[in-house]
Design a protein around this motif. Sequence first.
Motif, short mmCIF file in Angstrom:
data_model
loop_
_atom_site.label_atom_id
_atom_site.label_comp_id
_atom_site.label_asym_id
_atom_site.label_seq_id
_atom_site.Cartn_x
_atom_site.Cartn_y
_atom_site.Cartn_z
N TYR A 134 23.39 18.26 12.13
CA TYR A 134 22.25 18.15 11.21
C TYR A 134 22.62 18.91 9.95
CZ TYR A 134 18.97 16.37 14.71
OH TYR A 134 18.33 15.60 15.62
N PHE A 139 16.80 21.42 4.42
CA PHE A 139 16.39 20.65 5.61
C PHE A 139 16.43 21.59 6.81
CE2 PHE A 139 17.92 17.74 9.13
CZ PHE A 139 16.69 17.12 9.32
N THR A 140 15.43 21.46 7.69
CA THR A 140 15.31 22.42 8.79
C THR A 140 16.22 22.14 9.99
OG1 THR A 140 13.49 21.08 9.58
CG2 THR A 140 12.91 23.05 8.31
N ALA A 212 14.52 13.61 14.15
CA ALA A 212 14.32 13.63 12.70
C ALA A 212 14.01 12.25 12.14
CB ALA A 212 15.50 14.24 11.94
N GLU A 213 14.08 11.22 13.00
CA GLU A 213 13.72 9.86 12.57
C GLU A 213 13.34 9.07 13.82
OE1 GLU A 213 17.26 8.24 10.76
OE2 GLU A 213 18.32 8.08 12.67
N PRO A 214 12.57 8.00 13.65
CA PRO A 214 12.19 7.21 14.84
C PRO A 214 13.40 6.47 15.41
CG PRO A 214 10.86 6.60 12.90
CD PRO A 214 11.97 7.48 12.42
N ASP A 233 15.44 13.19 23.12
CA ASP A 233 14.71 13.11 21.87
C ASP A 233 14.19 14.51 21.52
OD1 ASP A 233 13.45 11.97 19.72
OD2 ASP A 233 12.14 10.65 20.87
N ILE A 234 14.20 14.83 20.25
CA ILE A 234 13.61 16.10 19.79
C ILE A 234 12.84 15.82 18.52
CG2 ILE A 234 15.81 16.77 18.66
CD1 ILE A 234 14.90 19.73 19.27
N TYR A 235 11.66 16.43 18.43
CA TYR A 235 10.76 16.11 17.32
C TYR A 235 10.34 17.38 16.59
CZ TYR A 235 6.20 15.03 15.16
OH TYR A 235 5.15 14.91 14.29
N GLY A 236 10.05 17.22 15.33
CA GLY A 236 9.49 18.34 14.59
C GLY A 236 9.32 17.97 13.14
N LEU A 237 8.65 18.81 12.39
CA LEU A 237 8.51 18.58 10.96
C LEU A 237 8.47 19.93 10.26
CD1 LEU A 237 4.91 17.27 10.21
CD2 LEU A 237 5.64 17.98 12.45
N SER A 238 9.00 19.93 9.04
CA SER A 238 9.13 21.19 8.30
C SER A 238 7.79 21.92 8.22
CB SER A 238 9.60 20.94 6.87
OG SER A 238 10.43 19.84 6.79
N PRO A 243 12.62 21.38 13.67
CA PRO A 243 12.86 20.81 14.99
C PRO A 243 12.35 21.75 16.08
CG PRO A 243 14.90 21.65 14.03
CD PRO A 243 13.87 21.69 12.95
N ASP A 302 2.34 10.92 11.75
CA ASP A 302 3.10 10.28 12.82
C ASP A 302 2.14 9.69 13.84
OD1 ASP A 302 5.69 10.90 11.89
OD2 ASP A 302 5.43 12.96 12.55
N ARG A 326 5.48 6.28 11.28
CA ARG A 326 4.54 7.05 10.50
C ARG A 326 3.53 6.10 9.88
NH1 ARG A 326 5.87 11.86 8.77
NH2 ARG A 326 4.99 11.56 6.71
N LYS A 423 18.92 10.97 7.72
CA LYS A 423 17.92 9.98 8.13
C LYS A 423 18.30 8.60 7.55
CE LYS A 423 14.38 13.53 7.99
NZ LYS A 423 13.14 13.77 8.68
O1 DLL Z 1 13.01 15.99 10.50
C1 DLL Z 1 12.77 18.17 11.51
C2 DLL Z 1 13.71 17.79 12.58
C3 DLL Z 1 15.04 18.10 12.44
C4 DLL Z 1 13.26 17.18 13.75
C5 DLL Z 1 15.93 17.77 13.47
C6 DLL Z 1 14.11 16.88 14.77
C7 DLL Z 1 15.46 17.17 14.64
P1 DLL Z 1 11.18 16.72 8.22
O2 DLL Z 1 12.38 16.41 7.40
O3 DLL Z 1 10.08 17.51 7.64
O4 DLL Z 1 11.61 17.52 9.52
O5 DLL Z 1 10.65 15.32 8.74
C8 DLL Z 1 9.60 15.26 9.66
O6 DLL Z 1 10.47 13.22 10.65
O7 DLL Z 1 6.96 13.85 10.57
C9 DLL Z 1 8.54 12.37 11.70
O8 DLL Z 1 8.02 11.34 10.89
C10 DLL Z 1 10.06 12.31 11.67
N1 DLL Z 1 10.61 12.73 12.96
C11 DLL Z 1 11.09 13.93 13.30
N2 DLL Z 1 11.54 13.90 14.58
C12 DLL Z 1 11.31 12.66 15.06
C13 DLL Z 1 11.53 12.00 16.30
C14 DLL Z 1 12.51 17.09 10.47
N3 DLL Z 1 12.11 12.60 17.33
C15 DLL Z 1 9.31 13.83 10.05
N4 DLL Z 1 11.11 10.71 16.42
C16 DLL Z 1 8.25 13.72 11.11
C17 DLL Z 1 10.51 10.08 15.39
C18 DLL Z 1 10.70 11.91 14.03
N5 DLL Z 1 10.31 10.63 14.20
#
Ligand code: DLL
Length: 433
Positions: A134, A139-140, A212-214, A233-238, A243, A302, A326, A423
């Motif tokens: 990453y 970017f986080t 970080a993306e779907p 799968d791992i999810y998160g947002l800044s 993450p 989301d 989203r 992404k």
């Molecule tokens: O994408 C943080 C991140 C970094 C998550 C690494 C996972 C791994 P932002 O750039 O702020 O932060 O984008 C956040 O990305 O609201 C979703 O729409 C999308 N997103 C993040 N993880 C997923 C996932 C990072 N596992 C935005 N599946 C979020 C689908 C995801 N969408």
Amino acid sequence: MSYRDKAMECATTEEMQALQSFRLLQTVRRVYENVPYYRNKMKESGVKPEDIKSVKDLSRLPLTAKQDLRDTYPYGLFAVPMEQVVRLHASSGTTGKQIVVGYTQKDLGIWQECCARALVAAGADHSDFMHVSYGYGLFTGGLGLHYGAEAVGMAVIPVSVGNTQRQITIIKDFGSTVICCTPSYAVYLMETMSELGLTKDDIKLKAGLFGAEPWTEEMRKEIENGLGLKAYDIYGLSEIIGPGVSFECSQQTGMHINEDHFIPEIIDPDTEEVLPDGCQGELVFSCVTKEAFPLLRYRTRDIAILSREKCGCGRTLVKMLRPAGRTDDMLIIRGVNVFPSQIESVLLGLGSTSPHYQLIVDRVNHIDTLEINVEISPEMFSDTMRNIEEKELEIKSAVESALGISTKIHLVEPKTIGRSEGKAVRVIDRRIR
Ligand code: DLL
């Protein structure tokens, strides 16, 4: 079964709710006192901190949206003096002004633990080598997982993005066992590996944390087969922390939310009404432990579903099912709602095309059109024109029957669609000019 923090990850509902309530009350009081913007919003909605007595009162608080972050740019929603802030990250998003988020030392510790939980759930421990692809920077993704991995005691390889051939040499020579990157970059790595004449047997990866993306179940299978690992799968947002807001376990059936830190709700995006578990809607989070940037009832945009079904891994943390996309990625094509991920499922479900595709949406004579460019696999490249046309027709009818909209399919040569190191850009909407 290994856990990072069993007491939290396997707490009973009563224990979790009591903890959430306690933490929520403290946070509401703190932001009311320290953040004039929140205080005014609460006053406008007629809510006082003492009205929030438990987590059940959460929905009385006003919602927060990205526009609130833009209105208060850069530091207007910070709840501590800047002297206590030790890190800033920013997210540009695809539209509009960037937003800035901040962390105190304690916040960084929380983030590290959230990512460490994700890594342990993916089977990682101190004997592993962690390849972080990453991006490092505002970017986080990079720094978030980096510190999580160090907390687990893994040997961290902070590669960041770019120079894909070198990345593969590192994976091979350093013996990386765990990787994290976007799912689209994982596909790019697979492709480059095969160009270099390498297969999954030449590397030691056993697990990957992709997010970080779907992405879809079909994409998961491609990546698992191509890299010879288990894909989590791992999810998160800044805005919430980065993450590690939620993560998948060995069951791979949705992501456990670190709900001792981030309380989730699902709302109807139009009426803003809270929906019960099991309903699809917009995910909203309240941060109840963070000091610098504790957003309350933040609308993520989301689309997801919460599930409290018992999980085979023993964790009781509520799960969110794979985000469908989203609200702002949803395409409305001739009145039909379409998420790019639905098209990905159809394309990959058919086999024989590669996982590289792009959707082109336009409006011709006032009518929306959807064209799908998808790369054929290198094996198909030598096929006859007739075979290619037949394949296009097959994809067209599969998309039409799954989504109910007509499309034009173009099978294009391998490597004609741009690759992404972060992404992926899946949609070009020419209606927005
Ligand atoms: O994408 C943080 C991140 C970094 C998550 C690494 C996972 C791994 P932002 O750039 O702020 O932060 O984008 C956040 O990305 O609201 C979703 O729409 C999308 N997103 C993040 N993880 C997923 C996932 C990072 N596992 C935005 N599946 C979020 C689908 C995801 N969408």
